[in-house]
Structures are given as C-alpha cells and as structure tokens.
Design a protein around this motif. Sequence first.
Motif, short mmCIF file in Angstrom:
data_model
loop_
_atom_site.label_atom_id
_atom_site.label_comp_id
_atom_site.label_asym_id
_atom_site.label_seq_id
_atom_site.Cartn_x
_atom_site.Cartn_y
_atom_site.Cartn_z
N ALA A 38 -7.88 -0.54 -5.04
CA ALA A 38 -8.20 0.63 -5.85
C ALA A 38 -6.94 1.28 -6.41
O ALA A 38 -6.91 1.73 -7.56
CB ALA A 38 -8.98 1.64 -5.01
N LYS A 39 -5.88 1.32 -5.60
CA LYS A 39 -4.62 1.91 -6.06
C LYS A 39 -4.01 1.06 -7.18
O LYS A 39 -3.38 1.59 -8.11
CB LYS A 39 -3.65 2.05 -4.90
CG LYS A 39 -3.98 3.19 -3.93
CD LYS A 39 -2.93 3.34 -2.87
CE LYS A 39 -3.25 4.50 -1.93
NZ LYS A 39 -3.23 5.80 -2.63
N GLN A 76 -8.71 -0.01 -0.34
CA GLN A 76 -7.78 1.06 -0.73
C GLN A 76 -6.63 0.49 -1.54
O GLN A 76 -6.20 1.07 -2.55
CB GLN A 76 -7.26 1.77 0.53
CG GLN A 76 -6.36 2.97 0.24
CD GLN A 76 -5.84 3.60 1.51
OE1 GLN A 76 -6.11 3.12 2.61
NE2 GLN A 76 -5.07 4.66 1.36
N THR A 110 -8.07 -2.21 5.03
CA THR A 110 -7.47 -1.38 3.98
C THR A 110 -7.41 -2.08 2.63
O THR A 110 -6.81 -1.57 1.69
CB THR A 110 -6.04 -0.97 4.38
OG1 THR A 110 -5.22 -2.14 4.54
CG2 THR A 110 -6.04 -0.16 5.67
N LEU A 164 0.83 -1.20 0.00
CA LEU A 164 0.00 0.00 0.00
C LEU A 164 0.87 1.25 0.00
O LEU A 164 0.60 2.22 -0.73
CB LEU A 164 -0.92 -0.01 1.22
CG LEU A 164 -1.95 1.12 1.32
CD1 LEU A 164 -2.87 1.11 0.11
CD2 LEU A 164 -2.76 0.99 2.60
N TRP A 182 -19.27 -0.22 -6.03
CA TRP A 182 -17.89 0.28 -6.10
C TRP A 182 -16.96 -0.77 -6.72
O TRP A 182 -16.13 -0.47 -7.58
CB TRP A 182 -17.43 0.67 -4.71
CG TRP A 182 -15.99 1.05 -4.61
CD1 TRP A 182 -15.43 2.23 -4.97
CD2 TRP A 182 -14.92 0.24 -4.09
NE1 TRP A 182 -14.07 2.22 -4.72
CE2 TRP A 182 -13.74 1.01 -4.19
CE3 TRP A 182 -14.85 -1.05 -3.56
CZ2 TRP A 182 -12.51 0.52 -3.77
CZ3 TRP A 182 -13.62 -1.53 -3.14
CH2 TRP A 182 -12.47 -0.75 -3.26
N SER A 186 1.36 4.05 -3.05
CA SER A 186 1.16 5.47 -2.79
C SER A 186 2.33 6.29 -3.31
O SER A 186 2.15 7.37 -3.90
CB SER A 186 0.98 5.71 -1.28
OG SER A 186 -0.17 5.03 -0.80
#
Length: 491
Positions: free
Chosen positions: A72-73, A69, A66, A16, A113, A20
Amino acid sequence: MAQNSPGFASDCQFWLQKLSVWEQASTLETQQDTCLHLSQFQEFLRQLYEALKEMDSDTIMERFPTIGQLLAKICCNPFMLAYDESQKFLMWCLCCLIKKEPQNSGESERNFWVRGLLCRILSAFRFEVKEVDLFTQALGYEPVDYCPGLLKNMVLSLVSELRENHLNGFNTQSRMAPERVASLSRICIPLVTLPDFKPVVEALLTYHGHEPQEVLWPEFFEAVNEACLLKKIILPISSVISLWLRHLPSLEKATLHLFEKLISSDRNGLRKMEHSIRDSLLPQAACHPAIFRTVDEMFRCALLETDGAPEVLAALQVFTWCFVEALEKGNKQPKFTLKTYFPYASPSLTTVLSQYPKAIPQGHRLQPLLYLAKLLREALEDQIHGSREGPFESWFLLAHFGGWADLAAEQLLSSEAELPAALLWILAFYYSPQDGSQQREQTMMARTDEITREIIGFLDQTLYRWDRLCIEGPGSRQLATELLQELRAQV
C-alpha cells in the motif's frame, strides 16, 4: 531471493521503514534518497514477486503479515510508480494476494482492497483534483491537455537551461549551478526510459561545465547505459559517445555485453555477428581514439585469456571492418592518424594493413602480399625483447585485418602456378605467432584438427567477404562451398 531466505523478512522490514520515512517528509533530500534506491528497490520487488508466486494468498498473509502495508505504501509513492517496470512487478505482487474463491467476508474485503490498489496504480498519473480542474479551465486548458503540456514546457525549459550553460561558458550569471545539475541527474535516474524526458537525458550527457570533477551521478550514467543496452532508449551517437567517454564502467559494460552476444552465437555466423556489432554502436563510437583504445584493449585481453580462440578472432576482424567503414564514412579528412589508434605497431605496417584487400584489384594482389610479408619479418627481426613491440603486437595488428591472411590463402588455393613461400609464411605466422622462425617453417599448412577448424573459418569468411564485395567466381564459389560442407562433416 528464495522465499525461505532468512534475510527476506528483514528486507521487507527495511523497505517498509524506508517507505515510511519517504512519505513523512517530502523534501529534496528524501526525493534524492528515493531516486538513489530505485534500482535496488525494483530488484527487491522482482524477488518479492518470485517468492509470492509460489504461495497461495493465505500462506502469504500468514508468513508476511505486513505485506499489505508494504504494498500500500508503494502505491502511494509517485517515484516508485514512475520507475521503469516497477508498476508491473507491483501489480503482479498484488495479484498474488487475491483469493480466487473467497470463503468469508474477510477474504472478500481483502480482494476489494487489492482491486482498489490496482485501480490506484492504473490511475496514478491522472489529475482529477477539483482545484487542478478549475485552474486549467481558467487558463483555457482541458485537464487532459494540461499535464502533457506542463511536462513538455518543463522539459524544454531544462534543456534550454543546460544548453545555455554550455554556450555561455564562464558567464556564471547565466549558468546552471553544478549542484543543480548534479541534483537533476539524480532525479532523472528513474525517468531515463520515458520518451518525454529523452531531451533532458541527451542534454545532461552533452553538458560540459568547468568543474574539475564529474558532476553527474554515476548512477545516472549506469541507468542510461543499461537502458541503451536493453534498447529501452535510442540515443544519437554523439550522446552515446559522451556517455562512454565520461563513464568508463559504462563503456566496459557495453563491450562485455557485446562479447556475450558474440560468443553465445554461432561461431561461423559472421553476418549475425556483423549485425550485432553494428547494432552495439561501438564501431561508430570507436572513431574516437579513447573509446577505440579501451575496446581494443578488451579484445587484447580476450585473445590472451582464450589463447587466440577463433570466435574472438572472428569478432575482432568483423569489428575492425565495421570500425574502418565508420572511420571512412565519418572522416573524409581524418582528424587522427592511424598511429593514434595503433600506437605500439610499426607505422609502415599499419599503413599497409589498413589498405584493406578490397581496394586491390583481383589480379594485382600478389605484390602487396609479398611486401606485407617483408614488413612483418622486419618488424619481428627488429623487436626488442620484453617490450610491447614484440611478436604479439605485430600479430595483434595482423589479427585486426585478418582479411590479408585470408587473401594469402585464396592466392594459394586459386593459383595453378607455384607461388612464393612468403604466402605460406604469412599464414604460419598468423596461426602460430608464438613459434620461432625455424619452427614456423616446419608448421606451414601441417594438417591437424585445429587447422581443419581454422580452414572452416577461413572458407566461411571468404564466402562472406565475396558476398560483401560482389565477387562472382561461380566455379571458385561452388568449390569453396562444397569443401566447407565436407570439412564441417569431419569435425
């Protein structure tokens, strides 16, 4: 990775954070860092799916808050989506989050989603941005034609630049900088299985600069080699040879991959064995002495570690047969002498053994066998204790061309007249090379279970060779077939 593994949560957090960083700075360094981590990340995705598929969606969200998240990334990273099979694992992971029968608005929103992310993956490479549409229309292109055409031109440009680099030699004004070649090899790591990029992969493999050290990244060689072994990409033999010459671990892995296939198959299925060996491209590539010596050394180690296992012996002989055929086909006037391929063996012995039995008329095979026995005895008598010219080297050479031992056995089985003991000596040396001269005389065609298995192998190889050489002999063929069936029933 087990779903309860202590390191699983930390791995999710690690990736993650990586994602980022990659999305915040689209620089050459971050792109290269992404490419270098792609294979490791794909394995993480696979393990993630293995963990998620054992849980329902509620449990997943509870244990890994998480996870949404993270996924999605990934969907926003074009390098991740381009990498081989990453899309598949990513979609499977997302499907694990879908609630089959949503009970409230929150679960329905989550499903909506997730479906949105799935649609994004499926349309990741569609260019529908308004500015792109206007630009392509101004150039006379339709949007659906623009991107493939752009990709094709880019590939042609890179290939041309790499080839000019090769042709111009030291003309540095026209040469691609080594740093750019290295960078290109890193960027191509996730793209090696894409058909459109195949010309670039070939051009990189055949690129030869004048740098003292290899400029292409090892991970590039590893990715191409893995794709070749799994048949995800088909390269010309010249590119494969270049790959294995420039990256020894890839050649070793290709050889071990072949060994695994051969050893796991039926020990007497020589036709299947021959197909696997030809399909590996190793016999063709072995026409280059450096590749032959590496593969041959691995066969040597396999024979020593297995104490001359029949499966390994059969594999060595079929490989040698395929290698000799490739050598004869590719080199009408060979560039290398046999001494180059077998540097530790007697040259005269190598010359005789390489004249494969198929070239000798059926009624004139006794004299060559007697001459072979004479050369083998001389090689053993002249051996230097402790040197590489010891008994093993002569036996190892004979093992390559095991058809001679089969031929000696055929002569003994098919002839009604009394034949010279030299034929028995060849067989005794072939099956018991570690014995001394006197012990070998006592060993000749002694009946044991192991010898029975060797005879089974010999008969199977004989029938296999007769088929290849179109030898009729219906009476002998029937006798050999019946004997083979009888012996197989005994072990």
